[in-house]
Every structure is written in structure tokens, then in C-alpha cells.
Design a protein around this motif. Structure first.
Motif, PDB file in Angstrom:
ATOM      1  N   UNK A 149       0.861  -1.177   0.000  1.00 55.26           N
ATOM      2  CA  UNK A 149       0.000   0.000   0.000  1.00 55.26           C
ATOM      3  C   UNK A 149       0.896   1.226   0.000  1.00 55.26           C
ATOM      4  N   UNK A 150       0.663   2.108  -0.938  1.00 57.24           N
ATOM      5  CA  UNK A 150       1.439   3.342  -1.007  1.00 57.24           C
ATOM      6  C   UNK A 150       0.576   4.498  -0.550  1.00 57.24           C
ATOM      7  N   UNK A 151       1.124   5.325   0.307  1.00 54.37           N
ATOM      8  CA  UNK A 151       0.394   6.495   0.771  1.00 54.37           C
ATOM      9  C   UNK A 151       1.201   7.731   0.427  1.00 54.37           C
ATOM     10  N   UNK A 176     -11.351  -1.508  -6.740  1.00 57.77           N
ATOM     11  CA  UNK A 176     -12.515  -0.750  -6.320  1.00 57.77           C
ATOM     12  C   UNK A 176     -12.302  -0.159  -4.908  1.00 57.77           C
ATOM     13  N   UNK A 177     -11.685  -0.947  -4.037  1.00 62.83           N
ATOM     14  CA  UNK A 177     -11.401  -0.459  -2.682  1.00 62.83           C
ATOM     15  C   UNK A 177     -10.523   0.785  -2.738  1.00 62.83           C
ATOM     16  N   UNK A 178      -9.483   0.687  -3.533  1.00 65.56           N
ATOM     17  CA  UNK A 178      -8.559   1.804  -3.647  1.00 65.56           C
ATOM     18  C   UNK A 178      -9.276   3.038  -4.204  1.00 65.56           C
ATOM     19  N   UNK A 179     -10.130   2.797  -5.219  1.00 64.76           N
ATOM     20  CA  UNK A 179     -10.872   3.911  -5.806  1.00 64.76           C
ATOM     21  C   UNK A 179     -11.737   4.572  -4.725  1.00 64.76           C
ATOM     22  N   UNK A 180     -12.373   3.730  -3.947  1.00 64.93           N
ATOM     23  CA  UNK A 180     -13.237   4.197  -2.867  1.00 64.93           C
ATOM     24  C   UNK A 180     -12.446   5.055  -1.874  1.00 64.93           C
ATOM     25  N   UNK A 194      -6.906   6.538  10.276  1.00 60.90           N
ATOM     26  CA  UNK A 194      -7.415   5.291  10.834  1.00 60.90           C
ATOM     27  C   UNK A 194      -8.904   5.425  11.202  1.00 60.90           C
ATOM     28  N   UNK A 195      -9.205   6.479  11.925  1.00 53.92           N
ATOM     29  CA  UNK A 195     -10.588   6.718  12.338  1.00 53.92           C
ATOM     30  C   UNK A 195     -11.490   6.869  11.116  1.00 53.92           C
ATOM     31  N   UNK A 196     -11.033   7.616  10.160  1.00 55.93           N
ATOM     32  CA  UNK A 196     -11.845   7.894   8.984  1.00 55.93           C
ATOM     33  C   UNK A 196     -12.144   6.634   8.180  1.00 55.93           C
ATOM     34  N   UNK A 197     -11.174   5.752   8.084  1.00 60.89           N
ATOM     35  CA  UNK A 197     -11.436   4.504   7.362  1.00 60.89           C
ATOM     36  C   UNK A 197     -12.544   3.736   8.072  1.00 60.89           C
ATOM     37  N   UNK A 198     -12.434   3.722   9.402  1.00 62.14           N
ATOM     38  CA  UNK A 198     -13.476   3.061  10.188  1.00 62.14           C
ATOM     39  C   UNK A 198     -14.843   3.630   9.869  1.00 62.14           C
ATOM     40  N   UNK A 199     -14.920   4.926   9.795  1.00 61.94           N
ATOM     41  CA  UNK A 199     -16.191   5.578   9.480  1.00 61.94           C
ATOM     42  C   UNK A 199     -16.714   5.164   8.111  1.00 61.94           C
ATOM     43  N   UNK A 200     -15.800   5.108   7.163  1.00 64.35           N
ATOM     44  CA  UNK A 200     -16.213   4.749   5.808  1.00 64.35           C
ATOM     45  C   UNK A 200     -16.726   3.311   5.754  1.00 64.35           C
ATOM     46  N   UNK A 201     -16.042   2.438   6.477  1.00 61.49           N
ATOM     47  CA  UNK A 201     -16.492   1.046   6.526  1.00 61.49           C
ATOM     48  C   UNK A 201     -17.923   0.994   7.048  1.00 61.49           C
ATOM     49  N   UNK A 202     -18.187   1.798   8.077  1.00 61.34           N
ATOM     50  CA  UNK A 202     -19.521   1.806   8.676  1.00 61.34           C
ATOM     51  C   UNK A 202     -20.593   2.253   7.675  1.00 61.34           C
ATOM     52  N   UNK A 203     -20.184   3.120   6.782  1.00 62.69           N
ATOM     53  CA  UNK A 203     -21.138   3.684   5.826  1.00 62.69           C
ATOM     54  C   UNK A 203     -21.492   2.738   4.672  1.00 62.69           C
ATOM     55  N   UNK A 204     -20.658   1.730   4.488  1.00 65.65           N
ATOM     56  CA  UNK A 204     -20.859   0.841   3.346  1.00 65.65           C
ATOM     57  C   UNK A 204     -22.219   0.147   3.383  1.00 65.65           C
ATOM     58  N   UNK A 212     -15.731  -5.389   0.656  1.00 68.06           N
ATOM     59  CA  UNK A 212     -14.624  -4.474   0.908  1.00 68.06           C
ATOM     60  C   UNK A 212     -14.118  -4.403   2.343  1.00 68.06           C
ATOM     61  N   UNK A 213     -14.988  -4.846   3.243  1.00 68.05           N
ATOM     62  CA  UNK A 213     -14.650  -4.638   4.646  1.00 68.05           C
ATOM     63  C   UNK A 213     -13.271  -5.187   5.017  1.00 68.05           C
ATOM     64  N   UNK A 214     -13.087  -6.442   4.649  1.00 67.98           N
ATOM     65  CA  UNK A 214     -11.811  -7.079   4.962  1.00 67.98           C
ATOM     66  C   UNK A 214     -10.619  -6.269   4.512  1.00 67.98           C
ATOM     67  N   UNK A 215     -10.643  -5.957   3.276  1.00 64.51           N
ATOM     68  CA  UNK A 215      -9.533  -5.243   2.657  1.00 64.51           C
ATOM     69  C   UNK A 215      -9.298  -3.899   3.327  1.00 64.51           C
ATOM     70  N   UNK A 216     -10.415  -3.208   3.556  1.00 63.01           N
ATOM     71  CA  UNK A 216     -10.253  -1.880   4.146  1.00 63.01           C
ATOM     72  C   UNK A 216      -9.740  -1.955   5.574  1.00 63.01           C
ATOM     73  N   UNK A 217     -10.220  -2.948   6.280  1.00 60.41           N
ATOM     74  CA  UNK A 217      -9.724  -3.063   7.646  1.00 60.41           C
ATOM     75  C   UNK A 217      -8.247  -3.413   7.678  1.00 60.41           C
TER      76      UNK A 217
END
Lengths: 340, 340
Positions: A149-151, A176-180, A194-204, A212-217
Motif C-alpha cells: 500500500x502506497x500512501x 474498487x477499494x482503492x478507488x473508494x 485510521x478513524x476515517x477509514x473506520x467511518x467509511x467502513x460503517x457507511x458501506x 470491501x470490509x476485509x480489505x479496508x480493515x
DNA sequence: TATTAGCACTCATATTTAACGAGTGCTAAT
DNA sequence: ATTAGCACTCGTTAAATATGAGTGCTAATA
């Protein structure tokens, strides 16, 4: 209020003590070219200065040494505001340029330079990546189960993390995860990622979530690891040359303290100052630095706010020269262009 | 050749001195439970041991201390080969596992652990990436003029470098360059990468050269920057507790030496040993470590050869315990699985 | 009134001296 | 071969003494 003569004497005492590290006596002072008074006169003024708390004597039959209050007065009233010496700054800038145009190396170089210039230990703190914001996320598969993963941050810094999947993940899910993540998280500060990713997962949506959950987590967990701000110590050895650190009692706390990178980083980050600031002796509130003074300053590199640089010496440090050099260095850094 | 009694006495002297750091006298020894002889008898044997160069006296009226030769004899003949204590090793393995499964962190943890176990300073050197070979190169554009070069090694390590072009480069040229590099350079050791790229550039046809030379040279220059092997110091403070380092004369050289990361790395890399090796006092040939002994060992992590770990203490160090602990740690590391 | 010379006094530091004692090497007894 | 006994060495510690840099105060001076 101080008379002109008392001011002259105070200044002479501090200047002398800074140079020799020895208590200064009235006779020594009366022999100076800029002090034309007799030792008795000077003694009288010294007694007054002592009453005001500006100087003190280690014991009855020693000369006087500056008190912390005395140093404070000296720094506030007797150290002229920094005048940038163009020639000198140019020379520093030149030396910085030579080394590299990479920020990391430049900062090290600056710390070393400042240390060599002053003979004190220096600490330079790089930019705190937690404050930068996400410019882009990308992913590069290594094999079936691993990838990088590149940031990329708005400041152009790049971080990478290797991630491992539990099982094989379809390329289009990854894509698709990366695009998201790119769509929704660009602009978020790294610290909050970190927090924001958690929020996005919740919104899915439920359907998406399975995919996507697995990958994003996974990404979340690797992203959460704090990259500490880069810290660099310049001239740690310099302390060995200071007469006040020739005993273990003084040396040990200093060395132990300076070696605690994490604490050091926090301390530097907690400093509220923007411009050059001098902290004298116990003012800094750190037991291990009781007998030290610190000159700190934020600095900018290539125009951007970047980090903090500090200079640590004994309380009996050459404040005038120290402040001067600190000014030169941060000015040289300010002028230095980065390529990126 | 040593008589049994002399052996017993030598051992007692060294054991005692290791514990107390004080010269050991004949009377002290005669009072030990394992020594049933009179002090006079012991004195006679001590004189013999001194003649053989195994012990020496700091001055006439002090007891005896071991000489370097004495320590050497002790280590070679009197320290039993390491017996792995299964219970203890298991416990260490457990503690290592807890911290993380990332090699970098594991190594730090191992160094800290070893230092805590022994109360000596430790140094751990991670794998030398120069020895690993290229598994894959990849490129990810950031914007028109910049991109990230990713380098993956056979050991699964990833490095990244940001590169900047002089001018815009066509995507297909980039793609082709990367393909070229992958085709020809996979398997090359990282240390040789720079040279090898140069060779490949030389081999290019004239037509190709115009296209790729720039790009390849760019990659070459960034790849050339050596990533130093990761070095970690554990328990640097420990030295302050050693009685032989209570003076600046002894402390300063040690601290100055230990802080020179680069020199330290080279030194560790130059050690030829595979298994546990003990270097006593001046044997190591380093002036700053005259009064130190070093226990070093290569270690493997997850079965793969990985790096070197060292333990540095005063010549009067507890060799038996040190060797024992070193054995435990490298065994625990060997058993630790990495995920990757 | 401000400055200075003079002098007794203080106290950390250095030097000397003496006492101490742990440990040895040798000799003679066991 | 082992051990008891004893004179001797020498580093360490403590007390005694000397040294001298520096002060504060008083009285003389400009």
C-alpha cells in the motif's frame, strides 16, 4: 532599576563567566579595559546586583556567577536582536545545498552544522507526518496474497506498507477499494486516517460491505502504525567538552534524557514557540536539563513550515552567539529550495 | 598444567571478582565453602597462577584479579557449553511473539530482552539488504514529472524512492524501462544493482538508448543510495551501573564509540563468526573497548540467516550467564516464525 | 557624595602527615 | 605437602595545616 555601571558590570560578569566557567571576582573585573573603576567600587555594585538576585556567589570567598534571573536579564536586554549576516548566511546556505536536496538529509546536515558552529548539542525534528493530509492511496500487488500500500501526502512524502491477505482477493475488488478510499479520503490528515477509514467502513451498504470490509480493515490496521517524526541529534559528543558535565552526576541525567528519542520528540512537539526562544536553566521544567539552557526555533524549508530545531548547552551557554547562529541557520533553511 | 586445586582457585577468583569487582584475597577465598585449604596454601597456588599469567595483582597489598589470559582460560575451559533451558527459551519466545511479527520490531525486542536479562548493553544488526537480491522493480507515477520506484527483494523487503524527471516522460517508455529492468536484473544482489544498471545501459542499442538512458540513469542514481542495515542498541544506560565505568576516562570512549552507528555497523558486519563467540578485553582490537568484552553471535529468524547480535560489557563480565542468555535468545529467535 | 585604599575575615582547595588495614611472601613448624 | 606466624608493602582514609582568592566593612580621599 540598574545604573549604567551596574549594567556594565553585570554584562562583564556574564560574558566572563560564559567564557571561563569560573566565578568572577571584583579584581579580575577591574582589570578589564571596559571597566575603569576600582575593585572596591565594583564590589559595591556587585553587592547590589546580588541583592537584586541577578548574580550569586557559590560561597563566601568565591567570585560571583550569574543567577538564572541574571541570565534572563542578559538575554532579554543585553543580547541584541539577531542581525542576519548576509555573507555568513549565504555560506551556510551553500553548505546545506551541497549535501543534498532531500529534506531528511538537509535537516541532519543543518543540525550538524549548527552543532559545529556552536559546539553545543542540537536536536532537529522533521515534519510531523500526522499533520499532512492524504493526497493519494495506491496499491501494488506483490503476489497472490501480498501487496504494497502506497500512501502519498500533500507534501509529497511517500510511505509504504506491506499487507498480507488471509486469502486470495480478486483484483477488481482491490481496485474498487482503492478507488473508494481515494474518492473519500483524499484531504484527510494522516493522523485521522485510521478513524476515517473506520467511518467509511460503517457507511458501506451491506452488499458492498462483504466485499470491501476485509480489505479496508487490513489497510486501516497498517495505516494506523504511527510513523514517528524524524528526529536527529547533532554533536552529542559536544557535551563531554563542557566543564559542567565532567562529573557523572551531571552527565548521566543529561545523556539518559537525550537518548530517549520518544520523550525528546514529544518535548519538541510540545514547544509552543514559532520564532527563536530561549529557555534558561530550570525554566524548561525538565529535571535532567536543570543545568541546561535551550534555544529553540521552528524552521521552514523551502517556504513551508517544517519542524523544530533546538540547541542544548549548559546554562552558562553563549547566548549571544547561540541566538545568532540559530537565526542564521533557520534563515539559510528558509532560503533553501527543495526539489520535489 | 594446572592442578585440580589451582583450577578450583582460579575459578573461585574469577567468579568472585565478576561478582564484586574487587580484588580477591587469599583469606576471602579460604573462607569459601568450596575451598577447604588454608589461606597460606591458597597464596602459594595464587603465586603459581600469577607466574602462569592467569591472574595479576593491581598492587602489592591488594588481592588478585583475573588477567585477560585468565578470562580466556575461564571461558574456554570453565564455561560449560550452553545447555538450552527449554522452559526459559519458551518463555523468551513467548515474549518475542507478543511484541510483533515484524522483523524490525522483533529484533529491537530481542536486543532489549537480552539487555534486560544480562544488564549489559546490546547491539542488534538486522539483515544487510545489500546481500538480498532483486525480486521485482515497479513504478508508480505520482504526477507528470514524479513517480515512486518500488524495489522488492527476495526476502520480501520493500524499498521505495521518489524520482523526479527533468521533463515529461511517456508512459510507455516508463513501462518498457521497467519491463527491461525486470527482465534483466531480477536475481541481482541489491549491492550490485547500481553497477548492473550501468552495464545494461551500455548494452542498449543506439536507438533504444536515447529513449531509456535517462530514465534508467535516474533509477540508478536513486537505487545507489545505500540503505544501511538496521541497527538497534538495547540498554545503553546499563553501562552507567558498571563500577568500571564510573569515571569519565573510561565512560567517554565507550559512549563515543557506541554512538557511531556507522562504525558500529561495519564492525558487526566484519565479524566472521557464525556461532557464539567471546572476545575478551583487548582481543577485539578496538581501543575504546579495551576494557570491554563482547559476546557476539549471528542469528536466524524464522530459519533464515538474518543478522548479528552482540552483547558488550566490562571485561569483568559474567561470561557464563552471558553466553547462556545469548544462546537462549538466538534459539528463541530461530524458533520465531515471521509472517510474510 | 561618590570613589577608593586598606585590612581583617571566610572558606574552598591543596598539601602534609599519620594511622589503618587488607593482603602478600617467606620461614619455620606440623 | 600443608599451615601458622610474622614482617613488610602500599593504597586508602582522616586529620591537621597551609594557601590564597575573594569578600565586606571602615576610613581616607577627590
Amino acid at each position: 532599576m540598574l545604573t549604567d555601571r551596574q549594567l556594565l558590570i553585570l554584562r562583564a560578569i556574564i560574558d566572563d563567566y560564559i567564557q571561563t566557567a569560573q566565578p568572577v571576582g571584583s579584581r579580575t573585573l577591574s582589570k578589564r579595559d571596559d571597566l575603569t573603576f576600582s575593585s572596591a567600587t565594583i564590589r559595591n555594585d556587585m553587592a547590589d546586583l546580588e541583592d537584586m538576585g541577578l548574580i550569586e556567589k557559590p560561597h563566601t570567598s568565591a567570585g560571583r556567577i550569574p543567577s538564572e534571573i541574571g541570565y534572563r536579564y542578559y538575554v532579554d536586554h543585553l543580547v541584541e536582536k539577531q542581525i542576519i549576516d548576509e555573507r555568513e548566511t549565504g555560506r551556510l546556505e551553500e553548505r546545506l545545498k551541497q549535501s543534498s536536496k532531500e529534506s531528511e538529509i538537509l535537516i541532519r546536515q543543518a543540525a550538524d552544522l549548527l552543532s559545529d558552529l556552536t559546539n553545543y548539542t542540537t536536536v532537529a525534528l522533521g515534519p510531523n507526518s500526522q499533520m499532512e493530509t492524504l493526497a493519494r492511496v495506491d496499491f501494488m500487488p506483490l503476489d497472490e496474497r501480498r501487496g504494497v500500500v502506497l500512501i502519498v501526502t500533500d507534501q509529497g512524502h511517500v510511505e509504504h506498507r506491506t499487507v498480507m491477505f488471509e486469502s486470495r482477493v480478486a483484483p477488481d475488488v482491490i481496485e474498487e477499494t482503492i478507488r473508494l478510499l481515494n474518492d473519500r479520503l483524499v484531504g484527510t490528515s494522516i493522523g485521522q486516517l485510521k478513524v476515517r477509514i473506520g467511518e467509511e467502513v460503517a457507511k458501506l451498504q451491506l452488499a458492498q460491505r462483504q466485499q470491501y470490509e476485509n480489505m479496508m480493515q487490513l489497510i486501516q490496521s497498517t495505516v494506523g502504525i504511527q510513523t514517528p517524526s524524524s528526529l536527529y541529534l547533532g554533536g552529542k559528543k559536544k557535551i563531554f567538552n563542557q566543564p559542567e558535565f565532567q562529573t557523572l552526576d551531571t552527565l548521566r541525567p543529561f545523556l539518559e534524557w537525550i537518548d530517549e528519542q520518544e520523550r525528546l520528540t514529544h518535548w519538541l512537539e510540545s514547544l509552543p514557540n514559532r520564532e527563536i526562544y530561549v529557555s534558561i536553566g530550570s525554566e524548561n521544567g525538565i529535571v535532567a536539563l536543570q543545568n541546561c539552557s535551550v534555544i529553540t526555533s521552528d524552521y521552514t524549508l523551502d517556504g513551508k513550515t517544517f519542524g523544530t530545531i533546538a540547541m542544548i548547552g549548559p546554562t552558562r551557554m553563549d547566548y549571544r552567539h547561540g541566538v545568532q547562529m540559530m537565526g542564521q541557520i533557520i534563515e539559510a533553511l528558509r532560503r533553501t529550495k527543495l526539489d520535489k
